[in-house]
Scaffold this active site. Sequence first.
Site, PDB file in Angstrom:
ATOM      1  N   HIS A 277      46.732  41.740  31.676  1.00 19.86           N
ATOM      2  CA  HIS A 277      47.079  42.994  31.011  1.00 19.86           C
ATOM      3  C   HIS A 277      47.012  44.179  31.979  1.00 19.86           C
ATOM      4  O   HIS A 277      46.481  44.067  33.051  1.00 19.86           O
ATOM      5  CB  HIS A 277      46.140  43.239  29.832  1.00 19.86           C
ATOM      6  CG  HIS A 277      46.296  42.216  28.743  1.00 19.86           C
ATOM      7  ND1 HIS A 277      45.343  41.240  28.504  1.00 19.86           N
ATOM      8  CD2 HIS A 277      47.297  41.983  27.870  1.00 19.86           C
ATOM      9  CE1 HIS A 277      45.752  40.486  27.492  1.00 19.86           C
ATOM     10  NE2 HIS A 277      46.930  40.901  27.098  1.00 19.86           N
TER      11      HIS A 277
ATOM     12  N   ASN B 112      52.679  39.447  27.009  1.00 18.58           N
ATOM     13  CA  ASN B 112      52.945  38.019  26.893  1.00 18.58           C
ATOM     14  C   ASN B 112      53.964  37.584  27.947  1.00 18.58           C
ATOM     15  O   ASN B 112      54.958  38.267  28.162  1.00 18.58           O
ATOM     16  CB  ASN B 112      53.479  37.693  25.510  1.00 18.58           C
ATOM     17  CG  ASN B 112      52.411  37.761  24.434  1.00 18.58           C
ATOM     18  OD1 ASN B 112      51.324  37.252  24.626  1.00 18.58           O
ATOM     19  ND2 ASN B 112      52.732  38.387  23.310  1.00 18.58           N
TER      20      ASN B 112
ATOM     21  N   LYS C 252      58.532  43.956  40.945  1.00 20.17           N
ATOM     22  CA  LYS C 252      58.924  45.304  40.521  1.00 20.17           C
ATOM     23  C   LYS C 252      57.981  45.736  39.405  1.00 20.17           C
ATOM     24  O   LYS C 252      57.826  45.029  38.408  1.00 20.17           O
ATOM     25  CB  LYS C 252      60.381  45.293  40.033  1.00 20.17           C
ATOM     26  CG  LYS C 252      60.993  46.662  39.817  1.00 20.17           C
ATOM     27  CD  LYS C 252      61.265  47.379  41.159  1.00 20.17           C
ATOM     28  CE  LYS C 252      62.086  48.637  40.959  1.00 20.17           C
ATOM     29  NZ  LYS C 252      63.480  48.354  40.578  1.00 20.17           N
ATOM     30  N   HIS C 253      57.358  46.882  39.572  1.00 16.87           N
ATOM     31  CA  HIS C 253      56.397  47.395  38.588  1.00 16.87           C
ATOM     32  C   HIS C 253      55.329  46.355  38.250  1.00 16.87           C
ATOM     33  O   HIS C 253      55.014  46.122  37.078  1.00 16.87           O
ATOM     34  CB  HIS C 253      57.112  47.875  37.329  1.00 16.87           C
ATOM     35  CG  HIS C 253      58.050  49.022  37.577  1.00 16.87           C
ATOM     36  ND1 HIS C 253      57.639  50.196  38.162  1.00 16.87           N
ATOM     37  CD2 HIS C 253      59.370  49.156  37.337  1.00 16.87           C
ATOM     38  CE1 HIS C 253      58.668  51.025  38.272  1.00 16.87           C
ATOM     39  NE2 HIS C 253      59.736  50.405  37.790  1.00 16.87           N
TER      40      HIS C 253
ATOM     41  N   THR D  57      15.815  56.784  68.020  1.00 10.22           N
ATOM     42  CA  THR D  57      15.129  55.509  67.826  1.00 10.22           C
ATOM     43  C   THR D  57      15.881  54.410  68.562  1.00 10.22           C
ATOM     44  O   THR D  57      17.071  54.546  68.847  1.00 10.22           O
ATOM     45  CB  THR D  57      15.079  55.127  66.336  1.00 10.22           C
ATOM     46  OG1 THR D  57      16.421  54.960  65.856  1.00 10.22           O
ATOM     47  CG2 THR D  57      14.383  56.188  65.509  1.00 10.22           C
TER      48      THR D  57
END
Length: 529
Positions: free
Chosen positions: A529, A423, A280-281, A40
Amino acid sequence: MTGHPDRIIPKRALISVSDKSGLVAFARALTERGITVLTTGGSKKELAEAGVPVTEVADVTGFPEIMDGRVKTLHPKIHGGLLAVRDEPTHAAAMAEHGIEGIDLLVVNLYPFEATVARGAGLDETIENIDIGGPAMIRAAAKNHGYVAVVVEPGDYQAVLEGIDAGGIAFDTRRRLAAKAYARTAAYDAAISTWFAGVLGGETGDYVGIGGRLQEALRYGENPHQWARFYRTGEARPGVSTARQLQGKQLSYNNINDTDAAYELVAEFDRETPTVAIIKHANPCGVAIGDSLAAAYTKALACDPVSAFGGIVALNRTLDAEAAARIVEIFTEVIIAPDATEEAVAIVAAKKNLRLLTAGGLPEPRAPGLTVRTVAGGLLVQSRDNGVVTAGDLRVVTKRRPSEAELADMLFAFKVAKHVKSNAIVYVKNGATVGIGAGQMSRVDSSRIAARKAEDAAAAAGLTGRLTEGAVVASDAFFPFADGLQAAVEAGATAVIQPGGSMRDDEVIAAADAAGLAMVFTGMRHFRH
């Protein structure tokens, strides 16, 4: 699926592609194997100019392309050729009655909708890049994979040719290609629905589509016993997914996650002010501004030099030689910046495993977007936290107003707190974090951990006194009781920034006044979170 042939050698192929890489060589290889090629529009033009014999789809359907190409393959002679079960007598009779010939190989890649959105095209152009005929044909061919092979990207051309040369395209190959085809159309439709959600104000409706394209198969996931892959969505947001890796070993799952966290954090700060974040993390262990990137890095490192070992370093400006030399003094996993000088690249190159990424820009903190998290049997989808607090948003609630220096540090601290797992408590002094408490069940514990980390950092540097003495403190959410604020008072903080909104705000304000602290409410919470 029963009754299908184990292998097929196509007699007729239909090619209609937007991505024309490898097209001419592939189509020529098909025709050399005696396969008739239908095409096409633009594909026909390119193949014809290259001298590849082709048949235009309009010659098969007896109907021209109309409406600027919107209608060209939506025809029974195309879909009948794709969907017919070859050894089903009623299907064979219908093909004979209506002059329908089988199409045994479909090669279609879709209009570049994702790329069109990524470059910021206007409404009309974006809509015109929503493919209709392509997905319809792909889904038809994939459904009938017992008799038809479907190819949705050039990377599979060679496998198809090898299959033909080995006696036919095997059923297992056709099934794998069909699965890939449905995943492609699903991701395509997800990109379209996400774009529409943005047009309509950013909220998803009764259904949500999530899709992406494989960018990299990773060595393993969060832990070695988990497999992982990295997929890229169509979102044009500078970061780890768009970055160019200049050197170093392959990024891991955790590297990618942490690098994203680091770069999103450093992008919160003024582009004109050299800023460095060490992660870190997925939690910051040091963030600072300075007169130079090297100075900012030194201040950020001082916040928690122990945790910074093996961390991720993000910068909001072009990595220069001075900063690179400082960063490579300790073990670092990844450096990400908008760009890097040749001298900086050469310095980092001495650490062969250190990954250096240049993202070409910084993400916009205020830009809308979605975040997605899986739960058992479902998805949690929300808008990205693109809330940004400025000085004009603050409400002073104590008798003492913050000084200009305190105010600057408070805004700095609240930006960092937005990127610390809840927190979250963040102490800042002179444009640098001096204590960070992350991810605790109790806000009091986060306050105490942040203060203790500041003490450890001071001891490591051979300093006397508390780094938090005279600092400001930020909390990502309100203090439910005055004890959290009291922990900050004990650490030597002089000013507090927090969202407010607790039933005991009056008690917390009274405690701040009693201690002589200045406190402001932002009216915006930053749970993470």
